[in-house]
Every structure is written in C-alpha cells, then in structure tokens.
Scaffold this motif. Structure first.
Motif, PDB file in Angstrom:
ATOM      1  N   SER A 149      -6.653  -9.270  -2.060  1.00 47.54           N
ATOM      2  CA  SER A 149      -5.710  -9.248  -0.933  1.00 47.54           C
ATOM      3  C   SER A 149      -4.913  -7.958  -0.842  1.00 47.54           C
ATOM      4  N   TYR A 150      -4.535  -7.386  -1.991  1.00 45.02           N
ATOM      5  CA  TYR A 150      -3.566  -6.299  -1.970  1.00 45.02           C
ATOM      6  C   TYR A 150      -4.099  -4.978  -2.498  1.00 45.02           C
ATOM      7  N   GLY A 151      -5.147  -5.005  -3.284  1.00 43.57           N
ATOM      8  CA  GLY A 151      -5.633  -3.775  -3.881  1.00 43.57           C
ATOM      9  C   GLY A 151      -4.700  -3.293  -4.981  1.00 43.57           C
ATOM     10  N   GLU A 152      -4.806  -2.022  -5.297  1.00 42.40           N
ATOM     11  CA  GLU A 152      -3.983  -1.446  -6.362  1.00 42.40           C
ATOM     12  C   GLU A 152      -2.593  -1.132  -5.825  1.00 42.40           C
ATOM     13  N   ILE A 153      -1.584  -1.476  -6.595  1.00 43.27           N
ATOM     14  CA  ILE A 153      -0.192  -1.180  -6.231  1.00 43.27           C
ATOM     15  C   ILE A 153       0.292  -0.097  -7.179  1.00 43.27           C
ATOM     16  N   VAL A 154       0.553   1.075  -6.630  1.00 40.84           N
ATOM     17  CA  VAL A 154       0.877   2.231  -7.460  1.00 40.84           C
ATOM     18  C   VAL A 154       2.281   2.719  -7.140  1.00 40.84           C
ATOM     19  N   PRO A 155       2.933   3.392  -8.085  1.00 42.92           N
ATOM     20  CA  PRO A 155       4.312   3.850  -7.869  1.00 42.92           C
ATOM     21  C   PRO A 155       4.396   5.018  -6.912  1.00 42.92           C
ATOM     22  N   VAL A 156       5.587   5.191  -6.355  1.00 42.07           N
ATOM     23  CA  VAL A 156       5.921   6.354  -5.542  1.00 42.07           C
ATOM     24  C   VAL A 156       6.813   7.255  -6.392  1.00 42.07           C
ATOM     25  N   PRO A 157       6.519   8.540  -6.501  1.00 42.91           N
ATOM     26  CA  PRO A 157       7.380   9.420  -7.297  1.00 42.91           C
ATOM     27  C   PRO A 157       8.841   9.344  -6.825  1.00 42.91           C
ATOM     28  N   ALA A 158       9.747   9.267  -7.778  1.00 40.84           N
ATOM     29  CA  ALA A 158      11.156   9.079  -7.450  1.00 40.84           C
ATOM     30  C   ALA A 158      11.681  10.157  -6.514  1.00 40.84           C
ATOM     31  N   GLU A 159      11.194  11.384  -6.674  1.00 38.63           N
ATOM     32  CA  GLU A 159      11.707  12.481  -5.852  1.00 38.63           C
ATOM     33  C   GLU A 159      11.276  12.369  -4.391  1.00 38.63           C
ATOM     34  N   ARG A 160      10.335  11.477  -4.097  1.00 39.40           N
ATOM     35  CA  ARG A 160       9.899  11.293  -2.711  1.00 39.40           C
ATOM     36  C   ARG A 160      10.526  10.058  -2.067  1.00 39.40           C
ATOM     37  N   VAL A 161      11.338   9.330  -2.812  1.00 43.51           N
ATOM     38  CA  VAL A 161      11.978   8.105  -2.320  1.00 43.51           C
ATOM     39  C   VAL A 161      13.390   8.430  -1.838  1.00 43.51           C
ATOM     40  N   VAL A 162      13.686   8.022  -0.602  1.00 44.47           N
ATOM     41  CA  VAL A 162      15.008   8.199  -0.019  1.00 44.47           C
ATOM     42  C   VAL A 162      15.636   6.815   0.128  1.00 44.47           C
ATOM     43  N   GLY A 194       0.794  -1.231   0.000  1.00 45.47           N
ATOM     44  CA  GLY A 194       0.000   0.000   0.000  1.00 45.47           C
ATOM     45  C   GLY A 194       0.820   1.271   0.000  1.00 45.47           C
ATOM     46  N   ALA A 195       2.148   1.167  -0.160  1.00 46.34           N
ATOM     47  CA  ALA A 195       3.009   2.341   0.014  1.00 46.34           C
ATOM     48  C   ALA A 195       2.667   3.465  -0.956  1.00 46.34           C
ATOM     49  N   GLY A 196       2.520   3.148  -2.224  1.00 44.46           N
ATOM     50  CA  GLY A 196       2.257   4.189  -3.203  1.00 44.46           C
ATOM     51  C   GLY A 196       0.939   4.894  -2.950  1.00 44.46           C
ATOM     52  N   ILE A 220       9.499   2.800  -7.013  1.00 45.16           N
ATOM     53  CA  ILE A 220       9.363   3.799  -8.076  1.00 45.16           C
ATOM     54  C   ILE A 220       8.646   3.203  -9.285  1.00 45.16           C
ATOM     55  N   ASP A 221       8.947   1.936  -9.580  1.00 44.22           N
ATOM     56  CA  ASP A 221       8.282   1.218 -10.669  1.00 44.22           C
ATOM     57  C   ASP A 221       7.928  -0.177 -10.163  1.00 44.22           C
ATOM     58  N   PRO A 222       6.709  -0.364  -9.647  1.00 43.22           N
ATOM     59  CA  PRO A 222       6.350  -1.655  -9.051  1.00 43.22           C
ATOM     60  C   PRO A 222       5.899  -2.714 -10.049  1.00 43.22           C
TER      61      PRO A 222
END
Length: 317
Positions: free
Chosen positions: A125-138, A80-82, A104-106
C-alpha cells in the motif's frame, strides 16, 4: 496528460489522482505560479510517477518545484514525502510543528503502521517510507506563509482530525486545501443537491470539539471552494460545513450510546451504527448508489471512523 491527472484548472491548480486504494479516492495537488510549482500532499511512494507525470504534462520539471506542503503526516497524505523529495532537488518540505519530527525520522510512523497492517501490506500500500533531511524541512506553524513565486499560501493550524494538521489558504483561488479537516466527499455520492460529505475520525487523534472549531474557522473566510484529499474540489461549502458539524455531533452520540451498552462487541456495534447513520444521510442527499454500492465505497471509512471513535472514547473516559 496522465490518466491519473486531471486537466489543469483555473488558478493554476491541478488535481492528481495518487492511485492510493482505488481510483478517485486520494488526491494530491499541484499549484503552478510563474513557472514555479508546489505540491500539496503527495500520497505514497507508489504515487510518485503520477506526480512527476503531472509536472511533465504542464511543461514543468522536478527542478521547478519549490515546495511540498503536507496537511498532516498520515501515510495516505505523506507516506511518499521522503522518496518524492529525493526527486525534487530544489524543494523544501513545509509541515506542521508536530509533524516535522516524523518526517525527519519516520521510524515511529513506520512501526505504528506496520503493527496495524503488517510488513507485506505496508509494502503493497505505501512502499518505502524514507526520511527527509532536516535541513530541507520547514516548520510551518500557525500563520506561516509559503511563498510560491510571489503567491502566498497561508498555513493555518486546524486540529480535530489530528493534532498535527494544517490547512492551506490560497487567496488567489479563494480556496482551502483541507487535507482531512473538511471531511471526505466522494464523487460517487454527488447528486442534484451537489456534493455529499462526511467527517473522518480515523485514529488516533480525533477530537470533536476542536474539529468543529477548525471547520468553522475555514468557513469564516467565506471560501469559494475546498480542495479535499478525498476527493477533489467541492463548492457549496457553507452547506457542507454545517452538515459536517451536525454529523460530528451525531457520531459523538452514536459512540456514547455504543459505549453505554458495554465493552463487549463495541467495535462491531459502533461500526454498524455508523454505517446506518451515514447511509441514511446519503439516501437523504439523493445519492444514486444503492445500499450495497454505498457500503462498498464507504467500507474503509466505516471501519476507520469506528476505530478513531473507540480511541476517543478511551481517552475521554
């Protein structure tokens, strides 16, 4: 407070039941410091209402969350992170260097899981898995420190369950957030001896020697407690760690013996042998569950551990 959320504990740590699979199976954690917050792991997209309810129950809003820290990117921890990050406008996501590309690209995560479970079960079980913008990933390499309003959270590389796994040391509570490195400890198996734990070798990167070393590294800080994803806070950690290391060696012996008996029906033999092994240890621990109840609680883990050991056997040759 939401029924899915435990009461706020000392040191500003709240245990949240994400609702994945069954009650009291999959936890995320909310850390609160000086009016700011961080989540450690997040469950699936279906878990987001419980996470937001935990904020509200503790007088916080999504704007108050500075970090989402992932122990690793297996979907019960990070699926659910994205979607969650879309609800947390000020948060950054901290993740192991090997896991960052998959946030960033799941697409590879989704493809791999869909191949195993099918589209209908993935959605359920998991729902939609969406990307996290690269600029927000550390990228949180070994030794990276997350600063939560002046409270340092140390990220340490802990391979063995997965090569993209980190654990988080919180000096304030003298506790680790362990993801799956410190195994599984379901509250149903608690006895007069305390908690019972077993390792998890779920596919596809189980490596017994690195996992044992990771456990030893966690114990070397003499922690007061471990916060497990499956499930919750446990103490008596030196005993549990020794038990886990002993069981990892036992799992390796079981896997090698099963492989020597031939490839035909390997999975069935391995699953049955693991079940017998863990059920015997649970009985020795003094579990109040009868065998049928214990098998029901651990059925998914018998299956996943067998799958992971099969992958390890194939890789080890």
């Amino acid at each position: 407070m939401s029924a899915a959320t435990a009461s706020a504990a000392e040191h500003g740590i709240v245990t949240i039941d994400t609702g994945f699979h069954r009650p009291v199976f999959d936890a995320a954690y909310l850390l609160i410091e000086n009016g700011r917050a961080a989540f450690v792991d997040c469950g699936t997209q279906h878990s987001i209402p419980a996470l937001l309810a935990a904020l509200d129950a503790n007088g916080l809003t999504p704007d108050d969350v500075d970090w989402l820290i992932l122990t690793h990117v297996h979907l019960d921890h990070a699926g659910g992170a994205g979607a969650l990050m879309r609800r947390l406008p000020n948060a950054r996501l901290a993740v192991h260097p090997r896991g960052a590309p998959h946030m960033i690209d799941p697409s590879r995560l989704v493809a791999g899981a869909t191949a195993v479970y099918g589209e209908a079960e993935m959605a359920r079980s998991y729902g939609e898995i969406v990307p996290v913008p690269a600029e927000r990933v550390v990228v949180a390499g070994d030794g990276f420190v997350v600063d939560l309003a002046g409270r340092p959270l140390l990220c340490v590389d802990t391979p063995g369950h997965a090569r993209h796994h980190l654990c988080v040391w919180d000096q304030r509570s003298r506790a680790w957030f362990t993801g799956d490195t410190f195994g599984l400890s379901y509250r149903e198996f608690d006895s007069a001896r305390g908690p019972f734990a077993l390792p998890t070798s779920s596919p596809v990167q189980f490596e017994p020697e690195p996992l044992k070393q990771s456990i030893r590294s966690l114990l070397a800080r003499d922690p007061a407690a471990m916060y497990l994803t499956h499930y919750g806070r446990v103490e008596d950690v030196q005993r549990l760690g020794a038990d886990l290391i002993e069981q990892i060696d036992g799992m390796v012996r079981i896997a090698r013996a099963a492989a020597q008996a031939g490839s035909e029906d390997l999975h069935a033999r391995l699953t049955a042998a693991l079940a017998d092994y863990f059920l015997a240890r649970a009985r020795e621990h003094g579990s109040a569950l009868n065998e049928e109840q214990a098998r029901d609680v651990l059925a998914v883990d018998f299956e996943l551990n067998a799958q992971g050991l099969e992958v390890w056997l194939a890789r080890a040759g």
